[in-house]
Enzyme design. Structure first.
Site, mmCIF file in Angstrom:
data_model
loop_
_atom_site.group_PDB
_atom_site.id
_atom_site.type_symbol
_atom_site.label_atom_id
_atom_site.label_comp_id
_atom_site.label_asym_id
_atom_site.label_seq_id
_atom_site.Cartn_x
_atom_site.Cartn_y
_atom_site.Cartn_z
ATOM 1 N N LYS A 196 97.618 38.039 -15.836
ATOM 2 C CA LYS A 196 97.153 36.653 -16.004
ATOM 3 C C LYS A 196 98.356 35.764 -16.312
ATOM 4 O O LYS A 196 99.452 36.037 -15.826
ATOM 5 C CB LYS A 196 96.051 36.568 -17.063
ATOM 6 C CG LYS A 196 94.922 37.579 -16.783
ATOM 7 C CD LYS A 196 93.676 37.302 -17.567
ATOM 8 C CE LYS A 196 92.620 38.353 -17.211
ATOM 9 N NZ LYS A 196 91.343 38.110 -17.849
ATOM 10 N N SER A 213 87.456 44.435 -20.150
ATOM 11 C CA SER A 213 87.701 45.134 -21.416
ATOM 12 C C SER A 213 87.904 46.637 -21.246
ATOM 13 O O SER A 213 87.469 47.430 -22.090
ATOM 14 C CB SER A 213 86.587 44.834 -22.431
ATOM 15 O OG SER A 213 86.541 43.446 -22.726
ATOM 16 N N GLY A 261 87.773 40.086 -21.297
ATOM 17 C CA GLY A 261 88.465 39.558 -22.467
ATOM 18 C C GLY A 261 87.596 39.447 -23.700
ATOM 19 O O GLY A 261 87.987 38.832 -24.693
ATOM 20 N N GLU A 267 88.157 33.886 -13.107
ATOM 21 C CA GLU A 267 88.789 32.698 -13.706
ATOM 22 C C GLU A 267 89.144 31.677 -12.622
ATOM 23 O O GLU A 267 89.088 30.474 -12.852
ATOM 24 C CB GLU A 267 90.024 33.130 -14.524
ATOM 25 C CG GLU A 267 89.570 33.818 -15.815
ATOM 26 C CD GLU A 267 90.527 34.869 -16.355
ATOM 27 O OE1 GLU A 267 91.706 34.895 -15.955
ATOM 28 O OE2 GLU A 267 90.072 35.687 -17.189
ATOM 29 N N ASN A 300 96.364 43.154 -14.454
ATOM 30 C CA ASN A 300 96.344 41.721 -14.165
ATOM 31 C C ASN A 300 96.936 41.035 -15.391
ATOM 32 O O ASN A 300 96.275 40.914 -16.412
ATOM 33 C CB ASN A 300 94.890 41.278 -13.922
ATOM 34 C CG ASN A 300 94.761 39.765 -13.833
ATOM 35 O OD1 ASN A 300 95.758 39.054 -13.690
ATOM 36 N ND2 ASN A 300 93.528 39.280 -13.913
ATOM 37 N N HIS A 342 89.413 36.026 -8.446
ATOM 38 C CA HIS A 342 89.157 36.434 -9.836
ATOM 39 C C HIS A 342 88.182 35.425 -10.459
ATOM 40 O O HIS A 342 88.224 34.234 -10.122
ATOM 41 C CB HIS A 342 90.473 36.472 -10.620
ATOM 42 C CG HIS A 342 90.307 37.031 -12.002
ATOM 43 N ND1 HIS A 342 89.834 36.275 -13.041
ATOM 44 C CD2 HIS A 342 90.499 38.274 -12.485
ATOM 45 C CE1 HIS A 342 89.757 37.039 -14.128
ATOM 46 N NE2 HIS A 342 90.154 38.259 -13.809
ATOM 47 N N GLU A 391 83.870 42.850 -11.800
ATOM 48 C CA GLU A 391 84.210 42.434 -13.159
ATOM 49 C C GLU A 391 83.094 41.538 -13.696
ATOM 50 O O GLU A 391 83.069 40.333 -13.394
ATOM 51 C CB GLU A 391 85.526 41.655 -13.162
ATOM 52 C CG GLU A 391 86.705 42.452 -12.676
ATOM 53 C CD GLU A 391 88.027 41.860 -13.165
ATOM 54 O OE1 GLU A 391 88.763 42.565 -13.851
ATOM 55 O OE2 GLU A 391 88.282 40.677 -12.879
HETATM 56 P P1 PGA Z 1 90.292 42.197 -19.591
HETATM 57 O O1 PGA Z 1 90.467 41.363 -18.221
HETATM 58 O O2 PGA Z 1 90.693 43.623 -19.273
HETATM 59 O O3 PGA Z 1 91.227 41.528 -20.559
HETATM 60 O O4 PGA Z 1 88.864 42.092 -19.980
HETATM 61 C C1 PGA Z 1 90.150 41.932 -16.987
HETATM 62 C C2 PGA Z 1 90.368 40.918 -15.885
HETATM 63 O O5 PGA Z 1 90.044 39.733 -16.074
HETATM 64 O O6 PGA Z 1 90.859 41.278 -14.793
#
Ligand code: PGA
Length: 249
Positions: free
Chosen positions: A14, A211, A175, A100, A12, A98, A169
């Site tokens: 982003k 992560s 993140g 976010e 992803n 997601h 997630e």
């Molecule tokens: P990350 O993000 O691997 O940077 O923690 C995962 C995601 O939000 O899909």
């Protein structure tokens, strides 16, 4: 994981990248793709780069997808992108809900399920994201939050569930560098698996995200109900992403 389910590792990106940066990343992925055996790999890129992803990846073992989709087919929805538009770019996958999008854009679980329906209608595979915040977890409510997020998706029925993917997630692990332990992740994956099984879809793949790195991928993939990963930050470096995809439990 259960060997009958093909492992899936999805990046992803982003809101990262540029034409020039993506060229480097895509070239790196293509150069190393051959060392990933038996695992499906795909990247979810920002909308403007779908054409670039398609041009680079068509005919390769790496798939491409989008990070969001409109619930509407067409019309006066400024800024939205429809399922048919994504299909025009050869997209196979689309992230739905997601965290976010849920947190920053107010997407409800019902809307997320509608997005999954829109994707399925155009032959795209939705990757429906669920996960609790740290406050939810600390309050002992992780499972009830996830159940609430899953409910409208489960209600789509076994046929739809067989054609989509769930990504767990935990928001506190995204993140932050703070991955769920394999045991913590497995516990939630087992909970999701049980819900899917009750709805006739026990073979639906459930990815872990938050992560994920090459260093922790194998221990996550060793869990019986973890079928792969949704990878954010580590998907922006070809070598690291391929190392995750190549990690075997
Ligand atoms: P990350 O993000 O691997 O940077 O923690 C995962 C995601 O939000 O899909």
């Amino acid at each position: 994981m259960d060997q009958s389910r093909t492992r899936l590792v999805m990046g992803n990106w982003k809101m990262h990248g540029s034409l020039a940066e993506n060229t480097v990343l895509l070239d790196g992925l293509l150069a190393g793709a051959a060392r990933v055996q038996g695992t499906q790999v795909a990247v979810c890129v920002p909308f403007p780069y779908l054409a670039q992803a398609r041009q680079a990846l068509v005919g390769s073992p790496i798939g491409w997808g989008a990070q969001d989709i409109s619930t509407h087919e067409r019309g006066a929805y400024t800024g939205e992108v429809s399922a048919a538009m994504l299909a025009d770019f050869g997209v196979s996958w689309v992230l739905c809900g997601h965290s976010e999008r849920r947190a920053l854009h107010g997407e409800t679980s019902r809307q997320v399920a509608e997005k999954a329906v829109a994707a399925l209608g155009a032959g795209l595979a939705p990757v429906v994201c669920v996960g609790e915040t740290l406050a939810d977890r600390d309050a002992g409510q992780a499972e009830s939050i996830i159940a609430e997020q899953l409910a409208p998706v489960l209600a789509l029925g076994a046929d739809a569930l067989a054609r989509l993917v769930i990504a767990y997630e935990p928001v506190w692990a995204i993140g932050t560098g703070r991955t769920a332990t394999p045991d913590q992740a497995q516990a939630v994956h087992a909970f999701i698996r049980a819900a899917l099984t009750r709805h006739g879809a026990g073979q639906t793949r459930v990815l872990y995200g938050g992560s994920v790195k090459a260093a922790n991928a194998a221990s996550l993939f060793a869990q019986p109900d973890i079928d792969g990963a949704l990878v954010g930050g580590a998907a922006l470096v070809a070598e690291e992403f391929l190392n995750i995809a190549a990690a075997v439990a």
